[in-house]
Motif scaffolding. Sequence first.
Motif, PDB file in Angstrom:
ATOM      1  N   PRO A  52       0.794  -1.226   0.000  1.00  0.00           N
ATOM      2  CA  PRO A  52       0.000   0.000   0.000  1.00  0.00           C
ATOM      3  C   PRO A  52       0.831   1.284   0.000  1.00  0.00           C
ATOM      4  N   GLU A  53       2.050   1.229   0.484  1.00  0.00           N
ATOM      5  CA  GLU A  53       2.907   2.415   0.500  1.00  0.00           C
ATOM      6  C   GLU A  53       3.435   2.764  -0.894  1.00  0.00           C
ATOM      7  N   ARG A  54       3.625   1.752  -1.727  1.00  0.00           N
ATOM      8  CA  ARG A  54       4.197   1.967  -3.066  1.00  0.00           C
ATOM      9  C   ARG A  54       3.199   1.771  -4.187  1.00  0.00           C
ATOM     10  N   ARG A  92      -2.738   7.132 -10.301  1.00  0.00           N
ATOM     11  CA  ARG A  92      -3.182   7.510  -8.956  1.00  0.00           C
ATOM     12  C   ARG A  92      -2.687   6.484  -7.954  1.00  0.00           C
ATOM     13  N   ALA A  93      -2.507   6.973  -6.729  1.00  0.00           N
ATOM     14  CA  ALA A  93      -2.059   6.119  -5.635  1.00  0.00           C
ATOM     15  C   ALA A  93      -3.033   6.256  -4.475  1.00  0.00           C
ATOM     16  N   GLU A  94      -3.005   5.285  -3.590  1.00  0.00           N
ATOM     17  CA  GLU A  94      -3.923   5.287  -2.453  1.00  0.00           C
ATOM     18  C   GLU A  94      -3.652   6.419  -1.477  1.00  0.00           C
ATOM     19  N   GLN A  95      -2.499   7.007  -1.532  1.00  0.00           N
ATOM     20  CA  GLN A  95      -2.185   8.113  -0.635  1.00  0.00           C
ATOM     21  C   GLN A  95      -2.851   9.415  -1.089  1.00  0.00           C
ATOM     22  N   GLY A  96      -3.741   9.336  -2.070  1.00  0.00           N
ATOM     23  CA  GLY A  96      -4.411  10.524  -2.579  1.00  0.00           C
ATOM     24  C   GLY A  96      -3.564  11.337  -3.531  1.00  0.00           C
ATOM     25  N   ARG A  97      -2.565  10.724  -4.104  1.00  0.00           N
ATOM     26  CA  ARG A  97      -1.715  11.404  -5.087  1.00  0.00           C
ATOM     27  C   ARG A  97      -2.185  11.045  -6.495  1.00  0.00           C
ATOM     28  N   ASN A 113       2.718  16.157 -11.306  1.00  0.00           N
ATOM     29  CA  ASN A 113       2.122  15.826 -10.026  1.00  0.00           C
ATOM     30  C   ASN A 113       0.891  16.719  -9.911  1.00  0.00           C
ATOM     31  N   ASP A 115      -0.920  17.558  -7.444  1.00  0.00           N
ATOM     32  CA  ASP A 115      -1.166  18.243  -6.175  1.00  0.00           C
ATOM     33  C   ASP A 115      -1.182  19.750  -6.338  1.00  0.00           C
ATOM     34  N   TRP A 141       7.901   8.457  -5.305  1.00  0.00           N
ATOM     35  CA  TRP A 141       7.589   9.888  -5.287  1.00  0.00           C
ATOM     36  C   TRP A 141       8.887  10.696  -5.430  1.00  0.00           C
TER      37      TRP A 141
END
Length: 160
Positions: A52-54, A92-97, A113, A115, A141
């Motif tokens: 989940p982190e990557r 997209r990633a689960e970290q909201g990125r 990016n 953001d 990232w």
Amino acid sequence: MDIHDLINEIRADPHCAVYPAEPDIPLPAELPLDLARFYAATDGMLLYKDDPERRIEIVGRREFLPTNRSLYPEEWADAIGDIRRHWYLIARAEQGRYISIDLTEARHGECYNNDDSATPAIARNFTELLALLYHRRGDIWYWLYNTYRPNGDPHDMPLI
């Protein structure tokens, strides 16, 4: 690196999932060549699916939509002057990125990016983005570090 070689390398990795192509789903007409080849061969992929982190998803055809419409539906009509109106959601990633790809003629294929619309380009084209996301493994990232040298500001070029 050729996009097909990169897709095959990722397909062989048990930590990733490559989805079969869905050629019946329409795409914008003026895609960068590497992105058109990607969607001819796949319908997206999931990098580092078990972490989940990557974990990061390269979106499929159904979700390859203008970023403003995809992420901010209520603001779409108000964003006509925003440079991001030509950006499409590509990852997209689960970290909201979120990562977008620019389809304007001036910046055709550059990736950002999402953001912040003032962010520098994080890749010159889709193949470079995919290679960086995949080959950096635990450090996906990469543009958030002080050592990253940006490719340019999206505000530097006029909209075409």
